[in-house]
Design a protein around this motif. Structure first.
Motif, mmCIF file in Angstrom:
data_model
loop_
_atom_site.group_PDB
_atom_site.id
_atom_site.type_symbol
_atom_site.label_atom_id
_atom_site.label_comp_id
_atom_site.label_asym_id
_atom_site.label_seq_id
_atom_site.Cartn_x
_atom_site.Cartn_y
_atom_site.Cartn_z
ATOM 1 N N TRP A 125 -55.410 -32.797 -77.885
ATOM 2 C CA TRP A 125 -56.141 -32.328 -79.142
ATOM 3 C C TRP A 125 -57.340 -33.043 -79.545
ATOM 4 C CZ3 TRP A 125 -56.801 -34.695 -84.027
ATOM 5 C CH2 TRP A 125 -57.126 -33.657 -85.128
ATOM 6 N N ASP A 126 -57.226 -34.445 -79.190
ATOM 7 C CA ASP A 126 -58.225 -35.264 -79.731
ATOM 8 C C ASP A 126 -59.536 -35.240 -78.790
ATOM 9 O OD1 ASP A 126 -59.200 -37.539 -81.564
ATOM 10 O OD2 ASP A 126 -59.427 -38.708 -79.714
ATOM 11 N N GLU A 127 -59.159 -34.926 -77.575
ATOM 12 C CA GLU A 127 -60.475 -34.742 -76.572
ATOM 13 C C GLU A 127 -60.982 -33.428 -76.800
ATOM 14 O OE1 GLU A 127 -60.464 -35.642 -72.018
ATOM 15 O OE2 GLU A 127 -59.311 -34.041 -72.379
ATOM 16 N N GLY A 128 -60.160 -32.455 -76.936
ATOM 17 C CA GLY A 128 -60.779 -31.092 -77.299
ATOM 18 C C GLY A 128 -61.679 -31.042 -78.627
ATOM 19 N N ILE A 129 -61.077 -31.719 -79.615
ATOM 20 C CA ILE A 129 -61.965 -31.701 -81.039
ATOM 21 C C ILE A 129 -63.352 -32.540 -80.552
ATOM 22 C CG2 ILE A 129 -62.207 -32.872 -83.111
ATOM 23 C CD1 ILE A 129 -60.107 -30.457 -82.603
ATOM 24 N N ALA A 130 -63.280 -33.528 -79.770
ATOM 25 C CA ALA A 130 -64.476 -34.254 -79.395
ATOM 26 C C ALA A 130 -65.458 -33.305 -78.801
ATOM 27 C CB ALA A 130 -64.374 -35.495 -78.528
ATOM 28 N N PHE A 131 -65.302 -32.498 -77.640
ATOM 29 C CA PHE A 131 -65.913 -31.583 -77.095
ATOM 30 C C PHE A 131 -66.515 -30.532 -78.172
ATOM 31 C CE2 PHE A 131 -63.340 -32.356 -73.011
ATOM 32 C CZ PHE A 131 -63.987 -33.293 -72.578
ATOM 33 N N VAL A 132 -65.888 -29.916 -79.022
ATOM 34 C CA VAL A 132 -66.239 -29.118 -80.094
ATOM 35 C C VAL A 132 -67.156 -29.869 -80.762
ATOM 36 C CG1 VAL A 132 -65.625 -27.525 -82.061
ATOM 37 C CG2 VAL A 132 -64.085 -27.660 -80.099
ATOM 38 N N TYR A 133 -67.023 -30.823 -81.218
ATOM 39 C CA TYR A 133 -68.027 -31.662 -82.157
ATOM 40 C C TYR A 133 -69.360 -31.960 -81.512
ATOM 41 C CZ TYR A 133 -64.781 -32.661 -86.262
ATOM 42 O OH TYR A 133 -64.033 -32.568 -87.213
ATOM 43 N N GLU A 134 -69.079 -32.248 -80.003
ATOM 44 C CA GLU A 134 -70.531 -32.407 -79.371
ATOM 45 C C GLU A 134 -71.253 -31.008 -79.197
ATOM 46 O OE1 GLU A 134 -69.546 -33.940 -75.632
ATOM 47 O OE2 GLU A 134 -68.596 -35.716 -76.490
ATOM 48 N N LYS A 152 -73.104 -30.091 -92.234
ATOM 49 C CA LYS A 152 -73.854 -31.207 -91.711
ATOM 50 C C LYS A 152 -73.081 -32.151 -90.683
ATOM 51 C CE LYS A 152 -76.444 -31.928 -96.404
ATOM 52 N NZ LYS A 152 -76.548 -33.047 -97.194
ATOM 53 N N TYR A 153 -73.804 -32.130 -89.793
ATOM 54 C CA TYR A 153 -73.340 -32.931 -88.493
ATOM 55 C C TYR A 153 -72.746 -34.448 -88.898
ATOM 56 C CZ TYR A 153 -72.335 -34.498 -83.794
ATOM 57 O OH TYR A 153 -71.728 -34.929 -82.727
ATOM 58 N N VAL A 157 -69.335 -36.657 -87.551
ATOM 59 C CA VAL A 157 -69.444 -37.898 -86.649
ATOM 60 C C VAL A 157 -70.191 -38.817 -87.496
ATOM 61 C CG1 VAL A 157 -70.420 -38.542 -84.699
ATOM 62 C CG2 VAL A 157 -69.653 -36.356 -84.841
ATOM 63 N N THR A 158 -69.655 -40.125 -87.451
ATOM 64 C CA THR A 158 -70.407 -41.327 -88.033
ATOM 65 C C THR A 158 -70.855 -42.176 -86.572
ATOM 66 O OG1 THR A 158 -68.884 -41.197 -89.869
ATOM 67 C CG2 THR A 158 -70.114 -43.370 -89.404
ATOM 68 N N ALA A 159 -72.181 -42.390 -86.676
ATOM 69 C CA ALA A 159 -72.583 -43.145 -85.563
ATOM 70 C C ALA A 159 -73.085 -44.438 -85.952
ATOM 71 C CB ALA A 159 -73.680 -42.302 -84.912
ATOM 72 N N TYR A 176 -65.200 -39.616 -84.753
ATOM 73 C CA TYR A 176 -65.087 -38.225 -85.244
ATOM 74 C C TYR A 176 -64.315 -38.358 -86.500
ATOM 75 C CZ TYR A 176 -67.077 -37.583 -80.464
ATOM 76 O OH TYR A 176 -67.798 -37.545 -79.292
ATOM 77 N N ASN A 177 -64.862 -37.431 -87.397
ATOM 78 C CA ASN A 177 -63.969 -37.435 -88.728
ATOM 79 C C ASN A 177 -63.231 -36.071 -88.392
ATOM 80 O OD1 ASN A 177 -63.175 -37.053 -91.270
ATOM 81 N ND2 ASN A 177 -65.078 -36.668 -92.158
ATOM 82 N N HIS A 178 -62.101 -36.353 -88.622
ATOM 83 C CA HIS A 178 -60.978 -35.158 -88.299
ATOM 84 C C HIS A 178 -60.628 -34.546 -89.856
ATOM 85 C CE1 HIS A 178 -59.680 -37.012 -84.562
ATOM 86 N NE2 HIS A 178 -60.569 -36.401 -84.131
#
Length: 434
Positions: A125-134, A152-153, A157-159, A176-178
């Protein structure tokens, strides 16, 4: 503009359509790459393609596909397809830039369940969300000057910049903000138990059959670092701190920023540092790591590879920085081709089969993964060093103590088995038995 569905006359029958991955073979410079193309199909016994939206350009940067592993591209495209299908079936949103945080929140919840009804693992789940956010981030930054976005992106995501004091380089760490959605709990416990003596046995097998892995496995087990963190190590990020009489008092692993080669976007994904930190090798193992480190450097120098500065500590067969997929693949190969067969043989000939059989059978059914060495480290701290939960959490480099408490709860029986294990590694008789 990227429409979610392009044809106005079918907007009211969106559930009759589905986004699927269509892999096409591309030949470039004599090499073939399976490249994922997301295609909109009309549902049916034989789905009919109706639209090629070229969404893949937003999640596979140009020039990176040649180096990216096919398995990674499949994961990325599958996650983006799941997101697009959620928008297609559960919302009426016509275009991607018009989706809201509520739409994304709904997807995060729905993504906990696979299409077959099974619950998704927390890691998946965490990995898939990261791909979607990218994917959303790439679309946002390429189009924000010409389109009016409903999200707003920066809300996703906080960088923040991370500086490497030794090189002066800066890297960007992201979180990543879930949206307050918790990852699904793991339903089944993966067999990651390595008995106390099994680790020494595995390290011996590494020295025999794949010495490039030995130091990496030892650092996972003696410092608790993750696979992605292993391959981000450079020589100037393994710091030997000396105490009195020339004795090494600490081995420090600088994990505050990705390695320079991992930041090169033209190359494949080498793996990531999950928690930015300086990680110490546990004191009980400093001398072991020193010896393995010296031997590792000697081998690289003999190979003509410079074992200094920001050069990679772990190399593939082409003497290039080893990626996390390569590292895990080589560990798995050694596990099944050498370690497990040799453990069986040793157990049978030394009369310990009754003790080892349950673990051997479990390994045959379920591969523990390279992450098992980090679990070994946790078991050692808990059962042998007898540290508190808070102390163990700090040594593991956890993001929070909650991770440590969850680990102890889920793996209680494994920890007890580790404590009671009678297996001891004896290098002296292995040469005779094997």
């Amino acid at each position: 503009m990227s429409n979610i569905i392009p044809f106005y006359h079918i907007q009211n029958e969106r559930k009759n359509y589905v986004f699927l991955n269509k892999f096409v073979t591309i030949c470039r410079e004599g090499e073939t790459v399976q490249f994922p193309c997301i295609t909109l199909y009309r549902k049916g016994i034989e789905p009919v393609p109706v639209w090629y939206p070229v969404f893949e350009r937003w999640y596979i940067p140009a020039g990176k596909a040649e180096a990216m592993a096919t398995a990674t591209m499949r994961k990325r495209s599958a996650a983006v397809c799941a997101f697009l299908n959620y928008l297609l079936w559960e919302t009426k949103c016509p275009q991607i830039h018009e989706i809201t945080l509520n739409d994304i929140y709904g997807f995060l919840i729905s993504y906990k369940t696979k299409e077959n009804g099974q619950l998704r693992s927390g890691l998946g789940w965490d990995e898939g969300i990261a791909f979607v956010y990218e994917f959303l981030g790439s679309y946002y930054y390429h189009n924000k000057e010409v389109l009016q976005f409903s999200y707003k992106y920066e809300d996703l995501v906080t960088a923040h910049a991370v500086r490497d004091d030794s090189t002066g380089r800066q890297a960007v760490a992201v979180k990543y903000n879930h949206l307050s959605v918790k990852a699904p709990k793991k339903l089944t416990k993966k067999n990651r138990l390595l008995l106390f003596g099994y680790l020494e046995f595995f390290l011996w097998e590494c020295e025999m059959y794949d010495p490039e892995l030995t130091l990496g496995v030892a650092l996972q087990a003696y410092a608790g670092i993750r696979e992605g963190e292993v391959v981000n190590l450079t020589y100037d990020r393994i710091i030997l701190r000396y105490g009195g009489f020339g004795r090494i008092s600490d081995v420090i692993l600088d994990l505050r920023a990705p390695a320079p080669f991992a930041l090169d976007q033209r190359k494949t994904d080498f793996g990531r540092i999950k928690v930015s930190r300086e990680q110490l090798v546990y004191p009980d193992f400093v001398e072991k790591i020193r010896k393995l480190y010296d031997k590792h450097m000697e081998r690289h120098n003999a190979m003509g590879c410079e074992a200094t500065g920001n050069n990679a500590v772990f190399l593939n067969k082409w003497k290039k920085p080893m990626s996390v997929d390569t590292y895990k693949g080589r560990v798995k190969k050694l596990f099944y081709e050498h370690f497990l067969p040799d453990l069986k043989k040793a157990s049978e000939q030394m009369g310990t089969w009754a003790i080892d059989a349950p673990y051997i059978e479990a390994f045959e059914e379920d591969y523990p993964g390279a992450h098992a060495f980090r679990h070994w480290f946790t078991m050692y701290l808990f059962q042998r060093a007898q540290l508190t939960h808070d102390e163990i959490s700090k040594w593991r480099g956890d993001e929070s103590q909650e991770s440590m408490l969850t680990y102890i709860h889920v793996n209680a029986d494994m920890l007890e088995s580790f404590k009671m294990s009678a297996y001891t590694f004896q290098r002296s008789w292995l040469g005779e038995v094997l």
